[in-house]
Design an enzyme around this catalytic site. Structure first.
Site, PDB file in Angstrom:
ATOM      1  N   PHE A  88      -3.977 -12.800  -7.840  1.00  0.00           N
ATOM      2  CA  PHE A  88      -5.056 -12.437  -6.914  1.00  0.00           C
ATOM      3  C   PHE A  88      -4.913 -10.992  -6.419  1.00  0.00           C
ATOM      4  O   PHE A  88      -5.867 -10.201  -6.469  1.00  0.00           O
ATOM      5  CB  PHE A  88      -5.072 -13.414  -5.719  1.00  0.00           C
ATOM      6  CG  PHE A  88      -6.153 -13.117  -4.727  1.00  0.00           C
ATOM      7  CD1 PHE A  88      -7.442 -13.579  -4.913  1.00  0.00           C
ATOM      8  CD2 PHE A  88      -5.889 -12.338  -3.601  1.00  0.00           C
ATOM      9  CE1 PHE A  88      -8.453 -13.288  -4.004  1.00  0.00           C
ATOM     10  CE2 PHE A  88      -6.888 -12.044  -2.686  1.00  0.00           C
ATOM     11  CZ  PHE A  88      -8.167 -12.522  -2.890  1.00  0.00           C
TER      12      PHE A  88
ATOM     13  N   HIS B 180     -23.654 -20.419 -14.290  1.00  0.00           N
ATOM     14  CA  HIS B 180     -23.551 -21.337 -13.155  1.00  0.00           C
ATOM     15  C   HIS B 180     -24.532 -22.494 -13.333  1.00  0.00           C
ATOM     16  O   HIS B 180     -24.797 -23.243 -12.389  1.00  0.00           O
ATOM     17  CB  HIS B 180     -23.890 -20.620 -11.837  1.00  0.00           C
ATOM     18  CG  HIS B 180     -22.845 -19.663 -11.348  1.00  0.00           C
ATOM     19  ND1 HIS B 180     -21.506 -19.929 -11.420  1.00  0.00           N
ATOM     20  CD2 HIS B 180     -22.947 -18.448 -10.756  1.00  0.00           C
ATOM     21  CE1 HIS B 180     -20.829 -18.906 -10.893  1.00  0.00           C
ATOM     22  NE2 HIS B 180     -21.678 -17.999 -10.497  1.00  0.00           N
TER      23      HIS B 180
ATOM     24  N   TYR C  75      -9.786 -25.444  -9.701  1.00  0.00           N
ATOM     25  CA  TYR C  75      -9.300 -24.222  -9.050  1.00  0.00           C
ATOM     26  C   TYR C  75      -7.950 -24.498  -8.365  1.00  0.00           C
ATOM     27  O   TYR C  75      -7.032 -23.692  -8.432  1.00  0.00           O
ATOM     28  CB  TYR C  75     -10.349 -23.762  -8.024  1.00  0.00           C
ATOM     29  CG  TYR C  75      -9.988 -22.523  -7.242  1.00  0.00           C
ATOM     30  CD1 TYR C  75     -10.308 -21.249  -7.726  1.00  0.00           C
ATOM     31  CD2 TYR C  75      -9.354 -22.617  -6.005  1.00  0.00           C
ATOM     32  CE1 TYR C  75      -9.998 -20.115  -6.992  1.00  0.00           C
ATOM     33  CE2 TYR C  75      -9.043 -21.482  -5.267  1.00  0.00           C
ATOM     34  CZ  TYR C  75      -9.366 -20.235  -5.768  1.00  0.00           C
ATOM     35  OH  TYR C  75      -9.057 -19.104  -5.042  1.00  0.00           O
TER      36      TYR C  75
ATOM     37  N   MET D 105      -5.738  -8.469  -9.168  1.00  0.00           N
ATOM     38  CA  MET D 105      -7.179  -8.435  -9.485  1.00  0.00           C
ATOM     39  C   MET D 105      -7.965  -7.782  -8.351  1.00  0.00           C
ATOM     40  O   MET D 105      -8.936  -7.077  -8.578  1.00  0.00           O
ATOM     41  CB  MET D 105      -7.711  -9.850  -9.711  1.00  0.00           C
ATOM     42  CG  MET D 105      -7.688 -10.266 -11.166  1.00  0.00           C
ATOM     43  SD  MET D 105      -8.378 -11.909 -11.412  1.00  0.00           S
ATOM     44  CE  MET D 105     -10.137 -11.621 -11.274  1.00  0.00           C
TER      45      MET D 105
ATOM     46  N   ARG E 220     -11.893 -12.351  -1.824  1.00  0.00           N
ATOM     47  CA  ARG E 220     -11.824 -12.503  -0.370  1.00  0.00           C
ATOM     48  C   ARG E 220     -10.455 -13.031   0.064  1.00  0.00           C
ATOM     49  O   ARG E 220      -9.658 -12.316   0.649  1.00  0.00           O
ATOM     50  CB  ARG E 220     -12.965 -13.436   0.059  1.00  0.00           C
ATOM     51  CG  ARG E 220     -13.318 -13.428   1.527  1.00  0.00           C
ATOM     52  CD  ARG E 220     -14.392 -14.469   1.785  1.00  0.00           C
ATOM     53  NE  ARG E 220     -13.977 -15.780   1.318  1.00  0.00           N
ATOM     54  CZ  ARG E 220     -13.317 -16.680   2.057  1.00  0.00           C
ATOM     55  NH1 ARG E 220     -13.022 -16.413   3.302  1.00  0.00           N
ATOM     56  NH2 ARG E 220     -12.961 -17.845   1.536  1.00  0.00           N
TER      57      ARG E 220
ATOM     58  N   SER F  18     -16.465 -20.070   0.785  1.00  0.00           N
ATOM     59  CA  SER F  18     -16.497 -18.901  -0.092  1.00  0.00           C
ATOM     60  C   SER F  18     -17.952 -18.469  -0.362  1.00  0.00           C
ATOM     61  O   SER F  18     -18.287 -17.276  -0.341  1.00  0.00           O
ATOM     62  CB  SER F  18     -15.778 -19.228  -1.407  1.00  0.00           C
ATOM     63  OG  SER F  18     -15.826 -18.138  -2.281  1.00  0.00           O
TER      64      SER F  18
ATOM     65  N   GLY G 207     -14.211 -19.956  -9.230  1.00  0.00           N
ATOM     66  CA  GLY G 207     -13.167 -19.290 -10.016  1.00  0.00           C
ATOM     67  C   GLY G 207     -13.644 -18.786 -11.363  1.00  0.00           C
ATOM     68  O   GLY G 207     -12.837 -18.546 -12.272  1.00  0.00           O
TER      69      GLY G 207
ATOM     70  N   THR H 220     -14.822 -15.853 -12.167  1.00  0.00           N
ATOM     71  CA  THR H 220     -14.335 -14.494 -12.435  1.00  0.00           C
ATOM     72  C   THR H 220     -12.861 -14.520 -12.848  1.00  0.00           C
ATOM     73  O   THR H 220     -12.446 -13.784 -13.742  1.00  0.00           O
ATOM     74  CB  THR H 220     -14.501 -13.634 -11.157  1.00  0.00           C
ATOM     75  OG1 THR H 220     -15.825 -13.834 -10.655  1.00  0.00           O
ATOM     76  CG2 THR H 220     -14.272 -12.171 -11.443  1.00  0.00           C
ATOM     77  N   TRP H 221     -12.118 -15.361 -12.205  1.00  0.00           N
ATOM     78  CA  TRP H 221     -10.689 -15.495 -12.513  1.00  0.00           C
ATOM     79  C   TRP H 221     -10.497 -15.900 -13.987  1.00  0.00           C
ATOM     80  O   TRP H 221      -9.773 -15.253 -14.744  1.00  0.00           O
ATOM     81  CB  TRP H 221     -10.097 -16.543 -11.570  1.00  0.00           C
ATOM     82  CG  TRP H 221      -8.612 -16.632 -11.516  1.00  0.00           C
ATOM     83  CD1 TRP H 221      -7.713 -15.834 -12.172  1.00  0.00           C
ATOM     84  CD2 TRP H 221      -7.832 -17.576 -10.758  1.00  0.00           C
ATOM     85  NE1 TRP H 221      -6.438 -16.224 -11.857  1.00  0.00           N
ATOM     86  CE2 TRP H 221      -6.489 -17.283 -10.991  1.00  0.00           C
ATOM     87  CE3 TRP H 221      -8.153 -18.632  -9.905  1.00  0.00           C
ATOM     88  CZ2 TRP H 221      -5.453 -18.019 -10.402  1.00  0.00           C
ATOM     89  CZ3 TRP H 221      -7.133 -19.358  -9.310  1.00  0.00           C
ATOM     90  CH2 TRP H 221      -5.804 -19.057  -9.561  1.00  0.00           C
TER      91      TRP H 221
ATOM     92  N   LYS I 236     -18.629 -19.744  -6.953  1.00  0.00           N
ATOM     93  CA  LYS I 236     -17.413 -19.582  -6.149  1.00  0.00           C
ATOM     94  C   LYS I 236     -16.249 -20.510  -6.508  1.00  0.00           C
ATOM     95  O   LYS I 236     -15.358 -20.750  -5.698  1.00  0.00           O
ATOM     96  CB  LYS I 236     -17.715 -19.715  -4.641  1.00  0.00           C
ATOM     97  CG  LYS I 236     -18.901 -18.931  -4.142  1.00  0.00           C
ATOM     98  CD  LYS I 236     -19.071 -17.571  -4.756  1.00  0.00           C
ATOM     99  CE  LYS I 236     -18.064 -16.543  -4.343  1.00  0.00           C
ATOM    100  NZ  LYS I 236     -18.299 -15.260  -5.107  1.00  0.00           N
TER     101      LYS I 236
END
Ligand code: PPS
Length: 293
Positions: free
Chosen positions: A229, A107, A193, A232, A255, A137, A47, A49-50, A45
């Site tokens: 955001f 991770h 982040y 995406m 989210r 998150s 970032g 994916t970003w 959680k």
């Protein structure tokens, strides 16, 4: 095989894990990294994916414009240690990739990373996010993700977060472990982040320079736009809606994407207890996080 019951946490060499990330352990540890691989490492959680999306666009959007509309991001950027029923093995997906460089998600805490990444001096981007927003998150993610243990209520979840009883273990050990490693490893770029949110352009420039890329003005503009955001969140190939383990009726994957959402979850008492515990756990590190901008 379908996902049926939620997995349970167990102690795996001192780190809380589920079988979905340990069942394939030997194959993960024997993974053969390459010098041109780019690894994105984060505690869950933070970032991942970003940054995965940013890198995928940077490397591939001009060469193969259809890729973004046709292949879900989790296939473009395979998840190294993943071994979830109904999904391909992360290692197998990576070994089958024919595109260069391979962009890889993990991770894993730093001491679990397969040794070939260090031997090959692959580039590693670590992204860290403040503990409070990460906990919030992660809580919502665990509610909606059938491949994660049941989160229970927020108050017991926060307690377990402080105890490190989360999948991939203690946030405190994860962020500090990678931070220590970064001090002696020039192949690691350590990002926050909060910085990415505050000044995306500045952090993108740090990424370009670390990766030795000189994108055109047009590509930079495209990347900047696509990774917002809200954009995406609408992108079916990047917003998690292709992931069958997720139940969007409970919570979306994309989210809020903000710094400071913890304030909507922590009570004053939880905040006080968390801060005291945080001071104790983080007293030996210079690593600093921002919980508000
Ligand atoms: S995972 O499942 O562990 O790999 O999750 P990860 O991708 O690391 O983190 C998910 C959180 O990152 C937010 N996110 C973003 N924030 C801002 N801008 C963009 N483009 C973006 N993409 C993803 C995502 O919304 C999750 O944070 P929360 O706070 O839950 O919204």
């Amino acid at each position: 095989m379908e996902l049926t019951a939620r997995p349970t946490l167990f102690d795996f060499h001192g780190v809380s894990m589920t079988k979905y990330f340990t069942d394939n352990w030997d194959k993960v540890q024997d993974f053969e990294a390459r010098p041109d691989d780019v690894l994105i490492a984060t505690y869950p959680k933070a970032g991942n994916t970003w940054v995965s999306y940013i890198l995928d666009l940077l490397y591939f959007s001009q060469m193969s414009p259809d890729r973004r509309d046709q292949i879900p991001l989790h296939q473009r950027v395979p998840f190294l240690e993943m071994h979830i029923p109904g999904f391909p093995l992360g290692v197998d997906e990576l070994n089958q990739l024919t595109t260069f460089p391979r962009i890889i998600k993990t991770h894993l805490p730093v001491h679990f990373l397969p040794k070939s990444f260090w031997e090959q001096n692959s580039k590693i981007i670590y992204v860290a996010r403040n503990a409070k927003d990460t906990a919030v998150s992660y809580f919502h993610f665990d509610r909606m993700n059938r491949a994660q243990p049941e989160p229970g209520d927020w108050s017991s979840y926060l307690q377990r977060f402080m105890e490190g009883k989360m999948v991939f273990g203690s946030w405190y050990e994860h962020v500090t472990g990678w931070w220590e490693k970064k001090q002696t490893s020039s192949n690691i770029l350590y990002l926050f982040y909060e910085d990415l949110i505050e000044d995306t352009d500045k952090e993108l420039c740090r990424l370009y320079s670390f990766l030795g890329l000189s994108p055109t003005v047009e590509l930079k503009k495209q990347v900047r736009e696509k990774v917002l955001f809200d954009n995406m969140k609408k992108d079916k190939m990047a917003n998690g809606s292709r992931d069958e383990a997720f139940d969007f009726k409970i919570s979306p994957f994309m989210r809020k994407g903000k710094v400071g959402d913890w304030k909507n979850h922590f009570t004053a008492q939880q905040d006080e207890q968390f801060n005291e515990d945080y001071e104790r756990k983080m007293k030996n590190t210079h690593l600093q996080f921002r919980t508000a901008l």
